[in-house]
Write an enzyme that holds these catalytic residues in place. Structure first.
Site, PDB file in Angstrom:
ATOM      1  CG  ASP A   1      -1.783   1.186   1.317  1.00  0.00           C
ATOM      2  OD1 ASP A   1      -2.385   1.527   0.293  1.00  0.00           O
ATOM      3  OD2 ASP A   1      -1.837   1.801   2.386  1.00  0.00           O
TER       4      ASP A   1
ATOM      5  CB  THR B   1      -1.752   6.440  -2.066  1.00  0.00           C
ATOM      6  OG1 THR B   1      -1.891   5.039  -1.911  1.00  0.00           O
ATOM      7  CG2 THR B   1      -2.719   7.123  -1.148  1.00  0.00           C
ATOM      8  CB  THR B   2       0.715   3.334  -5.585  1.00  0.00           C
ATOM      9  OG1 THR B   2       0.402   2.717  -4.346  1.00  0.00           O
ATOM     10  CG2 THR B   2       2.096   2.916  -6.028  1.00  0.00           C
TER      11      THR B   2
ATOM     12  CG  ASP C   1      -6.688   1.322   0.097  1.00  0.00           C
ATOM     13  OD1 ASP C   1      -6.651   2.057   1.097  1.00  0.00           O
ATOM     14  OD2 ASP C   1      -5.693   1.041  -0.596  1.00  0.00           O
TER      15      ASP C   1
HETATM   16  P1  ADP Z   1      -3.011   2.601  -5.784  1.00  0.00           P
HETATM   17  O1  ADP Z   1      -2.282   2.834  -4.485  1.00  0.00           O
HETATM   18  O2  ADP Z   1      -2.716   3.690  -6.755  1.00  0.00           O
HETATM   19  O3  ADP Z   1      -4.454   2.315  -5.621  1.00  0.00           O
HETATM   20  P2  ADP Z   1      -2.755  -0.163  -6.498  1.00  0.00           P
HETATM   21  O4  ADP Z   1      -1.577  -0.986  -6.144  1.00  0.00           O
HETATM   22  O5  ADP Z   1      -4.005  -0.374  -5.743  1.00  0.00           O
HETATM   23  O6  ADP Z   1      -2.306   1.345  -6.419  1.00  0.00           O
HETATM   24  O7  ADP Z   1      -3.025  -0.378  -8.045  1.00  0.00           O
HETATM   25  C1  ADP Z   1      -4.053   0.271  -8.700  1.00  0.00           C
HETATM   26  C2  ADP Z   1      -3.937   0.037 -10.179  1.00  0.00           C
HETATM   27  O8  ADP Z   1      -4.047  -1.358 -10.478  1.00  0.00           O
HETATM   28  C3  ADP Z   1      -5.059   0.731 -10.913  1.00  0.00           C
HETATM   29  O9  ADP Z   1      -4.561   1.349 -12.063  1.00  0.00           O
HETATM   30  C4  ADP Z   1      -5.995  -0.421 -11.263  1.00  0.00           C
HETATM   31  O10 ADP Z   1      -6.772  -0.152 -12.408  1.00  0.00           O
HETATM   32  C5  ADP Z   1      -5.011  -1.537 -11.503  1.00  0.00           C
HETATM   33  N1  ADP Z   1      -5.623  -2.865 -11.383  1.00  0.00           N
HETATM   34  C6  ADP Z   1      -6.255  -3.387 -10.305  1.00  0.00           C
HETATM   35  N2  ADP Z   1      -6.714  -4.638 -10.565  1.00  0.00           N
HETATM   36  C7  ADP Z   1      -6.367  -4.924 -11.840  1.00  0.00           C
HETATM   37  C8  ADP Z   1      -6.548  -6.051 -12.701  1.00  0.00           C
HETATM   38  N3  ADP Z   1      -7.178  -7.135 -12.288  1.00  0.00           N
HETATM   39  N4  ADP Z   1      -6.055  -5.977 -13.957  1.00  0.00           N
HETATM   40  C9  ADP Z   1      -5.405  -4.878 -14.380  1.00  0.00           C
HETATM   41  N5  ADP Z   1      -5.192  -3.786 -13.614  1.00  0.00           N
HETATM   42  C10 ADP Z   1      -5.667  -3.793 -12.370  1.00  0.00           C
HETATM   43 MG    MG Z   2      -5.445   0.682  -4.742  1.00  0.00          MG
END
Ligand code: ADP
Ligand code: MG
Length: 566
Positions: free
Chosen positions: A70, A103-104, A401
């Protein structure tokens, strides 16, 4: 420790860095030193993005280990001194506070905007031109993003898709689906007319079992045997279940009060000893009698309860729970209608509340009291399970989240495709728009479009696919009008993200773009870092523990706060 790179290379501690402190950056341009520091930070968390993102193992100064992917948790715990890098931490904090997710992505995009700004500065663009161009690009990007909002029906299956996307990482398909289902159940419970009230949700992390043992319980669950809360007088004669229970809440210690300075009593004779004992006993009896007289079946006390009182109460069939956290006492007030009194001598039957049922349950090794009022269905609790404390705590972070995502989506009823689809669509639209800009801003807007595409590229990289090939494939699909195409991380192929159920709240994506641009622009505007006197009042403790879902007092009632840390 993740921050080491920062401290050793880019961020000399306790000293205001100059361009010369950053390796490989020419002395002349203070901008570049700031950008480099911020980008190193952004690159550090980049590899955690998306469902295939890697975890980081964080080691705190007291040796505690945290495994997480996270972004907010990582940045929160890193020791970051460089002022420019700290600004990116603030982006993460703002993103976390206002959207709970993304956030990321926000930090990665901000870092990328600084990377493209570096190129532009080297090409001789004036900072002001870049700032204006980025600003204009964001406005346009938000417009394009609005066009990406899907017309999906807002039913539970859409909500579960949102939750599954937010609960990425860690779990296999089944695990994600299972947790998403629980999260939607809880959010729906606490929802009224599109407003999810976090005050009505309690999350508890209980070590032991697997995450499939995670359960949703109607009612308020209070721990009764952690270090902070304890059932002190269960007594074999006390029932496991109290139906139509009367509840008293006491906000102090149940003990013998000693005025300060009179803490010791000197006892010289057996007679005095007896006097003193009976004095003590009478005070204990008074406490117990007042509680019994109030009609209470169960008393929750915010502090400790002296042992003799526990026995006296147990003898009267009253369950006494000590060290109930203050926030839980507040929840108990809401659920039972009781008012917490400062001391037992203030307790009257009018201060007590009621619960249809209070049940003592043992889950794993944890003793709990479940307080429920069927008539009001005011509160729900999610008991998260997992093999080790670290695993459950991470599950809790991820589900937080998830709750924010559901809350925002239910509020706006607006979602956009994920998996890099929305970003590719925005970049595509921006490039088309840029063609009509007659001046140098055209180049800046195009640079902005390139920066946004860091999202699909990074997702591809974490999935083990070639970022350039992926990007080209996505661009082609979007050029052909397939605006919901993103990357399928199991195959690496361009795929319709709506059909794949990879969706995110529009509000999260919007906030990502605005906060990333604001941060980048702020840093571009800064041309030097000068030491300033610290304002003590503004010093904040950033070493947050796992956040609690709490409402912030102003502006964003749904914002996540970390105020209950540790
Ligand atoms: P953040 O802290 O920005 O929320 P995450 O590690 O949660 O970062 O990643 C979010 C990203 O991963 C988003 O761009 C989301 O669309 C993408 N994502 C989540 N699940 C999938 C999936 N099954 N296939 C492709 N992309 C995904
Ligand atoms: Mg996320």
């Amino acid at each position: 420790m993740p921050s080491e790179t920062m401290s050793d290379k880019a961020v000399p501690r306790s000293q205001v860095p100059t361009a010369a402190d950053v390796d490989g950056v020419p002395d002349e341009d203070p901008h570049l030193a700031n950008f480099t520091a911020a980008r190193i930070l952004s690159d550090t968390i980049r590899s955690t993005l998306g469902p295939k993102g890697l975890d980081k193992l964080l080691v705190s100064s007291d040796g505690k280990l945290i495994v997480t992917n996270d972004g907010a948790s990582i940045l929160d715990r890193m020791e970051i001194d460089h002022p420019a890098a700290r600004m990116l931490v603030e982006v993460a904090e703002e993103q976390d506070a206002r959207a709970g997710d993304g956030t990321t992505t926000a930090v990665v995009i901000a870092g990328e905007l600084l990377r493209t700004a570096t190129d532009l500065l080297e090409k001789g663009f004036h900072p002001t031109t870049i700032i204006k161009g980025y600003h204009a690009a964001t406005e346009q990007a938000l417009q394009i993003l609005t066009e990406q909002i899907t017309d999906s029906a807002f039913d539970d299956s859409t909500l579960r898709a949102l939750a599954r996307t937010a609960v990425n990482g860690k779990w296999d398909e089944d695990g994600r689906a299972f947790l998403a289902r629980r999260a939607v159940e809880v959010a729906r419970f606490a929802e009224d007319d599109g407003v999810v009230d976090f005050e009505r949700i309690t999350r508890k992390a209980i070590t032991g079992g697997s995450y499939y043992d995670t359960e949703v319980i109607d009612g308020l669950v209070i721990n009764t045997d952690t270090s902070s809360t304890e059932v002190v007088s269960p007594g074999p004669n006390l029932p496991r279940t109290f139906d139509d229970a009367t509840v008293a809440l006491v906000d102090s210690e149940l003990t013998i009060e000693t005025a300060s300075g009179q803490g010791t009593v000197t006892i010289d004779s057996p007679a005095q000893r007896a006097d003193f004992d009976s004095f003590e006993k009478s005070i204990y009896r008074d406490h117990a009698r007042r509680i019994v007289d109030s009609g209470a079946d169960v008393v929750f006390c915010q502090k400790a309860i002296d042992k003799p009182i526990r026995y006296l109460l147990a003898g009267e069939g009253v369950l006494a729970v000590e060290r109930t956290r203050r926030d839980e006492l507040q929840k108990l007030q809401r659920v039972t209608g009781a008012s917490a009194v400062p001391d037992t001598d203030r307790l009257t039957p009018a201060d007590t509340g009621t619960a249809d049922r209070i049940e003592r349950r043992t889950i794993g090794d944890t003793d709990l009291a479940v307080v429920s009022n069927e008539s009001e269905t005011t509160h729900t609790s999610l008991l998260l399970r997992g093999g080790t404390e670290r695993v459950v705590e991470e599950t809790k972070r991820v589900l937080d989240d998830c709750f924010y995502v559901l809350k925002l989506a239910l509020r706006d009823e607006a979602i956009v495709p994920g998996g890099g689809a929305a970003e590719t669509a925005v970049a595509h639209g921006l490039r088309q728009h840029a063609r009509h800009i007659p001046d140098r801003k055209q180049i800046v807007v195009e640079a902005y479009a390139d920066a946004i595409e860091v999202v699909p590229q990074t997702l591809a990289t974490t999935g083990g696919y070639d970022p350039v090939d992926t990007l080209l494939a996505l661009r082609t699909a979007h050029h052909d009008g397939d605006t919901t195409t993103g990357i399928d991380l199991d195959t690496g192929d361009p795929t319709d993200m709506l059909a794949a159920g990879v969706v995110e709240p529009f509000a999260v994506k919007r906030r990502i773009l605005t906060s990333a641009t604001e941060a980048a622009n702020l840093l571009i505007r800064v041309d030097d870092v000068v030491p300033a006197a610290t304002d003590e009042a503004e010093e904040e403790d950033h070493d947050h523990g796992p956040g609690e879902l709490v409402a912030q007092d102003e502006g964003y009632p749904w914002a996540i706060g970390h105020s209950m840390g540790h």
